[in-house]
Design an enzyme around this catalytic site. Structure first.
Site, short mmCIF file in Angstrom:
data_model
loop_
_atom_site.label_atom_id
_atom_site.label_comp_id
_atom_site.label_asym_id
_atom_site.label_seq_id
_atom_site.Cartn_x
_atom_site.Cartn_y
_atom_site.Cartn_z
N ASP A 1 -1.63 14.79 7.21
CA ASP A 1 -2.12 14.16 5.76
C ASP A 1 -3.57 14.98 5.01
O ASP A 1 -4.55 14.73 6.16
CB ASP A 1 -2.43 13.37 6.25
N ASN B 1 -9.72 -0.87 7.02
CA ASN B 1 -8.87 0.18 7.21
C ASN B 1 -8.51 -0.35 8.99
O ASN B 1 -9.03 0.15 10.53
CB ASN B 1 -8.91 1.30 7.03
N TYR C 1 0.94 -1.33 -0.20
CA TYR C 1 -0.39 -0.04 0.12
C TYR C 1 1.07 1.22 -0.24
O TYR C 1 2.25 1.26 0.23
CB TYR C 1 -1.24 0.48 1.36
N HIS D 1 -7.38 3.95 -4.23
CA HIS D 1 -8.34 4.08 -3.65
C HIS D 1 -8.94 5.61 -3.60
O HIS D 1 -8.15 6.96 -3.19
CB HIS D 1 -8.81 2.99 -2.64
N ARG E 1 -13.60 4.73 -1.22
CA ARG E 1 -13.64 4.84 0.37
C ARG E 1 -14.56 6.12 0.04
O ARG E 1 -15.02 6.32 -0.21
CB ARG E 1 -12.05 5.60 0.44
N ASP F 1 -3.47 5.80 -2.71
CA ASP F 1 -4.66 6.18 -1.51
C ASP F 1 -4.47 7.40 -2.60
O ASP F 1 -3.09 8.26 -2.61
CB ASP F 1 -4.30 6.76 -0.05
N GLU G 1 -11.60 8.95 -2.68
CA GLU G 1 -12.20 8.86 -1.87
C GLU G 1 -13.51 10.21 -1.47
O GLU G 1 -13.61 11.09 -2.41
CB GLU G 1 -12.10 9.49 -0.20
N CYS H 1 -7.56 14.05 7.80
CA CYS H 1 -7.41 12.33 7.65
C CYS H 1 -8.16 11.55 7.99
O CYS H 1 -9.64 12.44 8.95
CB CYS H 1 -6.23 12.02 9.27
N GLU I 1 -14.26 3.22 6.05
CA GLU I 1 -13.13 4.55 6.71
C GLU I 1 -13.72 4.55 8.17
O GLU I 1 -15.52 4.61 8.04
CB GLU I 1 -12.80 5.34 6.05
N ASP J 1 -6.42 9.78 -2.30
CA ASP J 1 -7.03 11.10 -2.08
C ASP J 1 -8.37 11.43 -2.39
O ASP J 1 -9.31 10.60 -2.87
CB ASP J 1 -6.25 11.93 -1.54
C1 LIG Z 1 -5.43 5.14 5.62
C2 LIG Z 1 -5.10 6.87 5.72
O1 LIG Z 1 -5.85 6.98 4.79
C3 LIG Z 1 -3.58 6.84 4.43
O2 LIG Z 1 -3.32 8.08 3.71
O3 LIG Z 1 -2.95 5.48 4.82
C4 LIG Z 1 -5.04 7.42 6.83
C5 LIG Z 1 -4.71 6.58 7.57
C6 LIG Z 1 -4.05 7.09 9.32
O4 LIG Z 1 -3.88 8.27 9.57
O5 LIG Z 1 -4.12 6.75 10.04
C7 LIG Z 1 -6.84 7.29 7.03
O6 LIG Z 1 -7.53 6.51 7.33
O7 LIG Z 1 -7.25 8.59 6.48
MG LIG Z 2 -4.69 8.11 3.10
#
Ligand SMILES: C[C@](O)(C(=O)O)[C@H](CC(=O)O)C(=O)O
Ligand SMILES: [Mg+2]
Length: 296
Positions: A59, A210, A44, A113, A158, A86, A115, A123, A188, A88
């Site tokens: 993030d 997740n 991933y 993925h 997502r 990811d 979202e 996040c 999520e 986004d």
């Molecule tokens: C999965 C996720 O999108 C990521 O960017 O790894 C994050 C993980 C995290 O911040 O723990 C998310 O769940 O938003």
């Molecule tokens: Mg993410």
């Protein structure tokens, strides 16, 4: 048909082969090599990981398609496992999403993925998330599905809706995404185990859990998740968090003590590093090729 399966086909095969498929985050090529050596069958590239590890930023939707593509290309060049990425929110409207999908296929991803948060995303495990309307999310999925040159490339939708609109609305969004062309669903910030079964029964496509640490989701085991129909389990940042803590400990010790003796046992040795990199084979090859022309 090409005799070599595409990354998308290999990602689908991995999902079919392991129940549930464990997918681990690899923040760089070497982390991917380590994960492969531990036996994982899929990797991933985390958005949060690219942001923190490669750019040193949070993030919050600040990283670009290029930031992510560089990390994916480095990983897929070094490790022969299918990679979920990811992306986004897809970085914009339909054309941006199409460009993101084409780029991800070009750099060797097998799945992405995308979202349903607004562009200024957060996040998934933080408060204050905002979503785009469900119709806009369906349009994102349509744009992504239309853009693929390889029909096997996986588009995973997502939904961040559980925390914002509740479980029923999240399931409705997931169903709409599947109708729009999503191959798989990423639920999520799930807070109770039976919620996965509800998603699975409603969407009838593979569902991802997740299991990120220090968030809203308890650290359920693969057995517990399998029992409620989960097909994939994601550990996006587990190794990164561990690396970060270990690295900080080493920096602090060297700074404090003026030497690294107290932390040497926390380090991978030169031999261990070279074993994982296949260094010895390279060295042998070098001797074969240039052994007769050694200097001195
Ligand atoms: C999965 C996720 O999108 C990521 O960017 O790894 C994050 C993980 C995290 O911040 O723990 C998310 O769940 O938003
Ligand atoms: Mg993410």
């Amino acid at each position: 048909m090409s005799p070599v399966a595409s990354p998308g086909a290999r990602f689908r095969a991995a999902v079919a082969a392991e129940k549930p498929l464990q997918i681990v985050g690899a923040v760089n090529a070497y982390a991917g090599i380590l994960a492969a050596s531990a036996g994982f069958k899929a990797l991933y590239v985390s958005g949060g990981g690219v942001a923190a590890s490669s750019r040193g930023i949070p993030d919050l939707g600040i990283t670009t398609l290029e930031d992510v593509a560089i990390d994916v290309e480095r990983l897929t060049s070094a490790v022969d496992l299918p990679v979920l990425v990811d992306i986004d929110t897809g970085w914009g409207s339909a054309f941006n999403i199409a460009r993101a999908i084409k780029t991800m296929i070009r750099v060797g991803a097998g799945a992405v993925h995308i979202e349903d948060q607004v562009q200024a995303k957060r996040c998934g495990h933080r408060p204050g998330k905002e979503l785009v309307p469900k119709e806009d999310m369906a349009d994102r999925i349509k744009a992504a599905a239309d853009a693929r040159s390889d029909a096997q490339f996986v588009i995973m939708a997502r939904t961040d809706a559980i925390a914002v609109e509740g479980l029923d609305a999240a399931i409705e969004r997931a169903q709409l995404c599947v109708e729009a062309g999503a191959d798989m669903i990423f639920a999520e910030a799930v807070t109770e185990l039976p919620m996965y079964r509800r998603f699975k029964d409603a969407v009838k496509v593979p569902v991802l859990a997740n299991i990120t640490e220090f968030g809203k989701t308890p650290l359920w085991s693969t057995a517990e998740l399998a029992a409620v129909g989960v097909d994939m389990v994601l550990y996006p940042l587990s190794a990164f968090r561990a690396m970060a803590k270990a690295a900080l400990g080493v920096y602090e010790a060297i700074r404090r003590d003026g030497h690294q003796r107290a932390v040497i046992d926390a380090m991978q040795t030169r031999t261990e590093l070279y074993d994982k990199l296949g260094y010895w084979d390279y060295e042998r090859k070098l001797d074969e090729l240039f052994g007769s022309r050694k200097e001195g």
